[in-house]
Motif scaffolding. Structure first.
Motif, PDB file in Angstrom:
ATOM      1  N   UNK A 188       1.243  -1.052  -0.316  1.00  0.00           N
ATOM      2  CA  UNK A 188       0.293  -0.285  -0.093  1.00  0.00           C
ATOM      3  C   UNK A 188       0.568   0.973  -0.434  1.00  0.00           C
ATOM      4  N   UNK A 189       1.596   1.296   0.508  1.00  0.00           N
ATOM      5  CA  UNK A 189       2.877   2.059   0.653  1.00  0.00           C
ATOM      6  C   UNK A 189       4.056   2.600  -0.776  1.00  0.00           C
ATOM      7  N   UNK A 190       3.967   1.482  -1.712  1.00  0.00           N
ATOM      8  CA  UNK A 190       4.126   1.406  -2.728  1.00  0.00           C
ATOM      9  C   UNK A 190       3.867   2.096  -3.794  1.00  0.00           C
ATOM     10  N   UNK A 221      16.184  -9.721  -7.598  1.00  0.00           N
ATOM     11  CA  UNK A 221      15.794  -8.278  -7.398  1.00  0.00           C
ATOM     12  C   UNK A 221      16.074  -7.615  -5.894  1.00  0.00           C
ATOM     13  N   UNK A 222      15.486  -8.486  -4.667  1.00  0.00           N
ATOM     14  CA  UNK A 222      15.675  -7.702  -3.627  1.00  0.00           C
ATOM     15  C   UNK A 222      17.742  -7.642  -3.505  1.00  0.00           C
ATOM     16  N   UNK A 223      18.195  -8.844  -4.254  1.00  0.00           N
ATOM     17  CA  UNK A 223      19.865  -9.194  -3.033  1.00  0.00           C
ATOM     18  C   UNK A 223      20.652  -8.051  -3.805  1.00  0.00           C
ATOM     19  N   UNK A 224      20.026  -7.615  -5.285  1.00  0.00           N
ATOM     20  CA  UNK A 224      19.985  -6.236  -5.958  1.00  0.00           C
ATOM     21  C   UNK A 224      20.062  -4.614  -5.728  1.00  0.00           C
ATOM     22  N   UNK A 225      18.868  -4.589  -5.269  1.00  0.00           N
ATOM     23  CA  UNK A 225      18.455  -3.259  -4.831  1.00  0.00           C
ATOM     24  C   UNK A 225      19.064  -3.413  -3.126  1.00  0.00           C
ATOM     25  N   UNK A 227      17.552  -1.959   0.559  1.00  0.00           N
ATOM     26  CA  UNK A 227      16.711  -2.463   2.289  1.00  0.00           C
ATOM     27  C   UNK A 227      15.991  -1.042   2.327  1.00  0.00           C
ATOM     28  N   UNK A 228      15.312  -0.789   1.800  1.00  0.00           N
ATOM     29  CA  UNK A 228      15.352   0.543   2.704  1.00  0.00           C
ATOM     30  C   UNK A 228      14.044   0.794   2.692  1.00  0.00           C
ATOM     31  N   UNK A 229      12.896   1.508   3.590  1.00  0.00           N
ATOM     32  CA  UNK A 229      11.455   0.787   3.003  1.00  0.00           C
ATOM     33  C   UNK A 229      10.361   1.262   1.969  1.00  0.00           C
ATOM     34  N   UNK A 230      10.996   1.878   1.524  1.00  0.00           N
ATOM     35  CA  UNK A 230      10.255   2.910  -0.379  1.00  0.00           C
ATOM     36  C   UNK A 230      10.604   1.523  -0.927  1.00  0.00           C
TER      37      UNK A 230
END
Ligand SMILES: Nc1ncnc2c1ncn2[C@@H]1O[C@H](COP(=O)(O)OP(=O)(O)OP(=O)(O)O)[C@@H](O)[C@H]1O
Ligand SMILES: [Mg+2]
Length: 337
Positions: A188-190, A221-225, A227-230
């Protein structure tokens, strides 16, 4: 007719009494989900032991709390499969023992038929025939439902179930188990702008699904990006969007294939608000009708077992006192059991 329903297929101990005139007399669910945070998933042996510890007390306390006499029960329905063998056996054994002591029949119920028919408990009820979209932690299936016990499997996930992938991606995003609802909240915050995920099998004409490749893609994708909330919220949003698109598209094709106008959506993932919104839009365009359960009846509960137990008892008049469970019981095998 008044039926006690017992659900112990996985990690929720659910009991309910359903009365054919008065409706749901109570619905109690003891959830074990907090027990598994350190493991990241259900431990079958621990789940069955917990059912053993909780089930008889839950029945006793609920009958006292709601001032019900056990002798007012006409039959006991229990989940006989599909599910975890040990967990199923606890529910089945207690159901049969209690029924024996009360001299009443037991009815074994298929868990997926329970999910599928639960929307019939709402004021706005679906009528047969319909397309059933079963989306839960262990299943993603499209069913041609012609009547009680008359189900044809049109398509299903060839690997992970939709709910399972929600849970796995949620874990990768650092969310607690069970992850589906937490991921949906984060989404919902994305915003949908930086990511574009694949939609496996969307262009194939068949009605099957495949989600494990999507899970691997998102994991990379998660591994590369960062890891902040947004960033995590944006990934959650895109992931939810893709899963929903696939479910909506394949449901639409199933309706087209059979020329049906009714869609019934059940199982834990059917709580998802984005899924409901997109399915409502699709059905509005098609001038069809879509049915869901209220949220507390979408995931595992005893009401669905009591209700389907009543429908089956009325239709087939069959019951037995054997303690039988079928851990891999497909909804399409129902007539033969
Ligand atoms: N808001 C939500 N969005 C997406 N998924 C959700 C949401 N809420 C719950 N879920 C998912 O629903 C699943 C649980 O549903 P359910 O209890 O029907 O499954 P199950 O009983 O474990 O599986 P099965 O019924 O196939 O045996 C979990 O995978 C959970 O993540
Ligand atoms: Mg379930």
């Amino acid at each position: 007719m008044r039926i006690l329903g017992i659900e112990t297929s996985c990690d929720d101990t659910g009991i309910s009494v359903y009365d054919s005139i008065e409706g749901i007399l109570f619905n109690k669910v003891f959830s074990q989900f907090n027990s598994y945070n350190s493991y990241g998933g259900i431990v079958p042996e621990l789940a069955s032991r917990k059912h053993l510890e909780v089930l008889s007390k839950l029945i006793q306390n609920s009958f006292e709390e709601f001032n019900l006499d056990k002798n007012s029960i006409n039959a006991i329905a229990y989940t006989a499969g599909p599910g975890l063998t040990g967990s199923l056996l606890i529910g089945a054994s207690l159901a049969v023992a209690l029924a024996f002591s009360l001299n009443i029949p037991t009815i074994s119920v298929n868990h997926m038929e329970g999910h599928l028919l639960t929307p019939m408990l709402e004021d706005k009820k679906p009528k047969f025939p319909f397309i059933g979209l079963l989306v839960s932690g262990g299943h993603t299936q499209l069913i041609n439902a012609r009547g009680i016990g008359e189900y044809e499997l049109l398509g299903e996930s060839l690997d992970d179930a939709a709910g399972e992938v929600f849970d796995k991606v949620a874990k990768l995003l650092g969310l607690k188990y069970p992850g589906g609802s937490n991921l949906s909240k984060l989404a919902e915050s994305g915003v949908r702008k930086n990511f574009c995920f694949p939609k496996p099998m969307i262009n194939q004409k068949n009605l099957n699904f495949s989600f494990s490749g999507l899970k691997t893609f998102v994991s990379n994708v998660i591994k590369k990006e960062k890891f902040d909330f947004q960033t995590r919220a944006n990934i959650a949003k895109e992931f939810e969007h893709v899963i929903v698109e696939i479910l909506v598209e394949k449901s639409k094709r199933a309706l087209e294939k059979l020329n049906y106008t009714t869609l019934v959506v059940s199982g834990g993932v059917s709580i998802n608000k984005v899924l409901r919104k997109k399915l409502n839009n699709m059905m509005n365009i098609r001038k069809g009708k879509v049915f869901y359960s209220r949220p507390e009846l979408c995931s595992d509960n005893g009401v669905m077992i009591a209700y389907v137990g009543m429908l089956r008892f009325r239709k087939f008049k069959s019951f037995d006192l054997r303690i039988l469970v079928h851990p891999r019981w497909s909804i399409t095998e129902l007539k033969s059991i």
